[in-house]
Design an enzyme around this catalytic site. Structure first.
Site, mmCIF file in Angstrom:
data_model
loop_
_atom_site.group_PDB
_atom_site.id
_atom_site.type_symbol
_atom_site.label_atom_id
_atom_site.label_comp_id
_atom_site.label_asym_id
_atom_site.label_seq_id
_atom_site.Cartn_x
_atom_site.Cartn_y
_atom_site.Cartn_z
ATOM 1 N N ARG A 1 32.105 79.484 4.621
ATOM 2 C CA ARG A 1 32.339 80.940 4.689
ATOM 3 C C ARG A 1 31.626 81.665 3.567
ATOM 4 O O ARG A 1 31.257 82.823 3.709
ATOM 5 C CB ARG A 1 33.838 81.240 4.587
ATOM 6 C CG ARG A 1 34.606 80.830 5.802
ATOM 7 C CD ARG A 1 36.038 81.219 5.666
ATOM 8 N NE ARG A 1 36.157 82.684 5.621
ATOM 9 C CZ ARG A 1 37.290 83.329 5.759
ATOM 10 N NH1 ARG A 1 38.399 82.688 5.950
ATOM 11 N NH2 ARG A 1 37.320 84.651 5.692
ATOM 12 N N LYS B 1 28.202 87.614 -1.417
ATOM 13 C CA LYS B 1 28.928 87.740 -0.141
ATOM 14 C C LYS B 1 29.838 88.963 -0.145
ATOM 15 O O LYS B 1 29.855 89.741 0.809
ATOM 16 C CB LYS B 1 29.769 86.475 0.098
ATOM 17 C CG LYS B 1 30.793 86.636 1.200
ATOM 18 C CD LYS B 1 31.719 85.449 1.307
ATOM 19 C CE LYS B 1 32.868 85.380 0.346
ATOM 20 N NZ LYS B 1 34.116 86.063 0.718
ATOM 21 N N ASN B 2 30.628 89.129 -1.228
ATOM 22 C CA ASN B 2 31.615 90.207 -1.226
ATOM 23 C C ASN B 2 31.003 91.584 -1.468
ATOM 24 O O ASN B 2 31.695 92.598 -1.397
ATOM 25 C CB ASN B 2 32.730 89.916 -2.239
ATOM 26 C CG ASN B 2 33.640 88.801 -1.738
ATOM 27 O OD1 ASN B 2 33.584 88.427 -0.555
ATOM 28 N ND2 ASN B 2 34.460 88.264 -2.624
ATOM 29 N N ILE C 1 46.758 87.212 -9.316
ATOM 30 C CA ILE C 1 46.294 88.127 -8.257
ATOM 31 C C ILE C 1 46.904 87.761 -6.902
ATOM 32 O O ILE C 1 47.422 88.627 -6.199
ATOM 33 C CB ILE C 1 44.742 88.116 -8.145
ATOM 34 C CG1 ILE C 1 44.092 88.408 -9.498
ATOM 35 C CG2 ILE C 1 44.267 89.095 -7.071
ATOM 36 C CD1 ILE C 1 44.318 89.787 -10.052
ATOM 37 N N CYS D 1 47.365 85.138 4.789
ATOM 38 C CA CYS D 1 46.377 84.077 4.995
ATOM 39 C C CYS D 1 46.669 82.959 3.999
ATOM 40 O O CYS D 1 47.683 82.997 3.308
ATOM 41 C CB CYS D 1 44.962 84.612 4.834
ATOM 42 S SG CYS D 1 44.566 85.016 3.153
ATOM 43 N N ASP E 1 38.716 84.280 -8.027
ATOM 44 C CA ASP E 1 37.802 83.509 -7.182
ATOM 45 C C ASP E 1 37.139 82.350 -7.933
ATOM 46 O O ASP E 1 36.388 81.570 -7.327
ATOM 47 C CB ASP E 1 36.711 84.423 -6.584
ATOM 48 C CG ASP E 1 37.281 85.380 -5.556
ATOM 49 O OD1 ASP E 1 38.415 85.160 -5.101
ATOM 50 O OD2 ASP E 1 36.592 86.356 -5.211
ATOM 51 N N ARG F 1 48.664 89.393 1.356
ATOM 52 C CA ARG F 1 47.544 90.326 1.423
ATOM 53 C C ARG F 1 47.767 91.496 2.391
ATOM 54 O O ARG F 1 47.029 91.664 3.368
ATOM 55 C CB ARG F 1 46.259 89.566 1.769
ATOM 56 C CG ARG F 1 45.999 88.445 0.782
ATOM 57 C CD ARG F 1 44.750 87.686 1.107
ATOM 58 N NE ARG F 1 43.552 88.371 0.656
ATOM 59 C CZ ARG F 1 42.312 87.915 0.885
ATOM 60 N NH1 ARG F 1 42.140 86.818 1.568
ATOM 61 N NH2 ARG F 1 41.280 88.578 0.440
HETATM 62 N N1 EPU Z 1 47.227 94.192 -2.134
HETATM 63 C C1 EPU Z 1 48.346 94.902 -1.725
HETATM 64 N N2 EPU Z 1 48.159 95.962 -0.877
HETATM 65 C C2 EPU Z 1 46.937 96.326 -0.421
HETATM 66 C C3 EPU Z 1 45.810 95.600 -0.847
HETATM 67 C C4 EPU Z 1 45.980 94.533 -1.711
HETATM 68 O O1 EPU Z 1 49.472 94.597 -2.117
HETATM 69 O O2 EPU Z 1 46.860 97.285 0.360
HETATM 70 C C5 EPU Z 1 47.368 93.053 -3.069
HETATM 71 C C6 EPU Z 1 46.892 91.720 -2.476
HETATM 72 O O3 EPU Z 1 47.896 91.131 -1.679
HETATM 73 C C7 EPU Z 1 46.554 90.938 -3.713
HETATM 74 C C8 EPU Z 1 46.026 92.005 -4.688
HETATM 75 O O4 EPU Z 1 46.501 93.249 -4.170
HETATM 76 O O5 EPU Z 1 47.700 90.341 -4.238
HETATM 77 C C9 EPU Z 1 44.516 92.081 -4.817
HETATM 78 O O6 EPU Z 1 43.927 92.047 -3.535
HETATM 79 P P1 EPU Z 1 42.581 92.795 -3.167
HETATM 80 O O7 EPU Z 1 42.896 93.836 -2.155
HETATM 81 O O8 EPU Z 1 41.857 93.229 -4.399
HETATM 82 O O9 EPU Z 1 41.788 91.630 -2.447
HETATM 83 P P2 EPU Z 1 40.787 91.830 -1.254
HETATM 84 O O10 EPU Z 1 40.112 93.124 -1.386
HETATM 85 O O11 EPU Z 1 41.486 91.508 0.019
HETATM 86 C C10 EPU Z 1 38.681 90.843 -2.441
HETATM 87 C C11 EPU Z 1 37.725 89.704 -2.174
HETATM 88 C C12 EPU Z 1 38.451 88.390 -2.425
HETATM 89 C C13 EPU Z 1 38.922 88.378 -3.883
HETATM 90 C C14 EPU Z 1 39.821 89.594 -4.142
HETATM 91 C C15 EPU Z 1 40.260 89.716 -5.580
HETATM 92 C C16 EPU Z 1 36.260 90.630 -0.519
HETATM 93 C C17 EPU Z 1 35.771 90.623 0.874
HETATM 94 N N3 EPU Z 1 37.242 89.789 -0.816
HETATM 95 O O12 EPU Z 1 39.760 90.651 -1.514
HETATM 96 O O13 EPU Z 1 37.482 87.354 -2.237
HETATM 97 O O14 EPU Z 1 39.656 87.211 -4.144
HETATM 98 O O15 EPU Z 1 39.124 90.809 -3.779
HETATM 99 O O16 EPU Z 1 39.177 89.814 -6.426
HETATM 100 O O17 EPU Z 1 35.741 91.365 -1.348
HETATM 101 C C18 EPU Z 1 36.782 85.154 -1.869
HETATM 102 O O18 EPU Z 1 35.607 85.558 -1.896
HETATM 103 O O19 EPU Z 1 37.069 83.933 -1.905
HETATM 104 C C19 EPU Z 1 37.871 86.119 -1.814
HETATM 105 C C20 EPU Z 1 39.092 85.789 -1.406
#
Ligand code: EPU
Length: 418
Positions: A397, A22-23, A327, A117, A305, A122
């Site tokens: 989802r 999915k991701n 995380i 969320c 995850d 995030r």
């Molecule tokens: N963060 C910031 N600033 C930013 C971006 C992120 O502070 O601009 C923080 C977030 O708040 C969090 C940490 O950095 O505490 C890591 O977040 P990340 O941005 O890596 O998460 P994401 O890209 O929003 C993806 C996956 C998530 C998975 C995370 C961590 C996708 C679509 N989603 O989210 O997947 O948990 O990486 O590996 O790729 C799931 O599939 O259940 C899911 C939540």
């Protein structure tokens, strides 16, 4: 409303086939915005709600998309919108993934800020900082943001924090930038490498994806290609954990074992019995499983995850386990539900202490996010009696036909409308 009903205690045996990640699919679909010539065809695309949401979001921007038989075709038609509708942005955080492609190719996007969320705040500050570093103007008005530029310019940028979708967004924006972009402290998750690999097939010039430094040399066009999406490491991990808990002999097939190395090492430490084959894991169940300590980390560390699912398993393991979520700040919603089933878990900030080896009893529980819902299914498989799980919109989802896959290996599980 629907519920999943599980009669716990069945020994599972047979084969579970893992679908596409999915991701990985979500950013790949968003990259369809960047195709200047031809059609992007993605195979092995799971039929899950997030994929359908991304499809509708891209259609709302004017892309032509077909989805059938786990295949998505994205044709480059006239793009008519640069503002993802608010409903999609609030329904799915991964909607932010259209930002990089829209800015990189068309120099504009305006969107609602996704906001917090169920699992944490995030923010997307790192996505926006990367766009700014490449020369975009970012204008934030209360809860919306507008990003504009002429052509982005290659630059050197260091992420303050490792972010998966932030890295993907910056990478996609940089594909059409003038000159070279060097991104430091990038997320090393396999989904980032998969995205870069497909973009390269399409004509991009990206090196280093999968390491913490990614270099992108700007190009002016991308052609459509056909690509089979890699297996979902989190779906695989979820069924491996279910197999360890209640497996006689479960074969989890279509797996890249290296992608779940951190999980496999932890399971070994707990005494789980499994064999790693070329593209499958053969699990022989839990005899004398003992508790362990886990800290979630960025790849290749233990994935956040899989934290909830692993915690469900640790409720059944003998002794004490300590699980630290590093995380996301709020990813313990499953704890209360597991407690309702009889689990002995105490929380202190981002650390959960589990006294395992107790019997869990089935009851009515509510899923609060995608991975929490999978953890409740796992707990239900191991519990005595009947577990009823509500909140299936979260499960759907990210897991394709979970109850069918479990039913086929002998679980007593059904979905009912109430
Ligand atoms: N963060 C910031 N600033 C930013 C971006 C992120 O502070 O601009 C923080 C977030 O708040 C969090 C940490 O950095 O505490 C890591 O977040 P990340 O941005 O890596 O998460 P994401 O890209 O929003 C993806 C996956 C998530 C998975 C995370 C961590 C996708 C679509 N989603 O989210 O997947 O948990 O990486 O590996 O790729 C799931 O599939 O259940 C899911 C939540």
């Amino acid at each position: 409303m629907e519920r999943i009903i599980i009669e716990g205690g069945s020994a599972l045996s047979g084969t579970v086939d893992i679908g596409g990640a999915k991701n990985a699919v979500l950013p790949l679909m968003a990259s369809g915005i960047m195709v200047t010539d031809g059609t992007l065809i993605l195979e092995n695309v799971p039929r899950v709600l997030d994929v359908m949401t991304m499809k509708e979001l891209l259609q709302s921007l004017g892309l032509k998309i077909e989805y059938s038989d786990n295949m998505v075709k994205i044709s480059n038609s006239e793009l008519s919108g640069f503002t993802p509708p608010v409903d999609f942005v609030t329904a799915m955080r991964a909607s932010v993934l259209v930002m990089g492609p829209l800015i990189g190719r068309f120099g504009r996007v305006s969107t609602q800020l996704p906001g917090g969320c169920a699992i944490g705040e995030r923010p997307i500050d790192q996505h926006l900082e990367a766009f700014k570093a490449m020369g975009a103007r970012v204008d934030i008005q209360s809860n919306s943001v507008e990003v504009r530029c002429n052509r982005l310019k290659g630059t050197e940028f260091r992420f303050r924090i490792s972010t998966v979708t932030g890295t993907e967004n910056a990478l996609m924006a940089a594909v059409f930038a003038e000159g070279e972009t060097v991104l430091h402290n990038c997320a090393k998750e396999p989904e980032v490498a998969e995205l870069a690999g497909v973009l390269n097939k399409m004509g991009a010039k990206i090196t280093g994806a999968g390491t913490d430094t990614i270099r992108v040399r700007g190009v002016s066009s991308l052609k459509g290609v056909k690509h089979r999406v890699m297996p979902d490491r989190i779906e695989a991990g979820t069924y491996i954990i279910a197999g360890v808990l209640s497996g006689e002999r479960i074969i989890v097939r279509n797996v890249i074992p290296a992608h779940i190395d951190a999980l496999l090492r932890k399971l070994k430490e707990c005494g789980a019995d499994f064999q790693i084959k070329h593209d499958s894991i053969e699990v022989s169940g839990r005899k004398g499983l003992t508790g362990t300590d886990v800290v979630t980390e960025v790849y290749p560390g233990f994935p956040t995850d899989l934290q909830a699912q692993f915690m469900a398993l640790m409720c059944f393991a003998e002794g004490r386990s300590v699980i630290k979520e590093s995380i996301f700040e709020n990813r313990f919603h499953h704890v209360n539900e597991l407690r309702k089933m009889g689990a002995d878990i105490s929380l202190s900030g981002n650390v959960a202490y589990i006294n395992g080896g107790r019997r869990l009893n089935g009851t009515v529980v509510r899923a609060s996010d995608l991975r929490a819902s999978a953890s409740l299914v796992i707990a239900g498989l191991g519990a005595k009696g009947t577990t009823e799980i509500e909140g299936l919109e979260h499960l759907d989802r990210g897991y394709e036909k979970m109850e069918d896959k479990l039913l086929r290996v002998g679980a007593k599980i059904k979905r009912v409308r109430i």
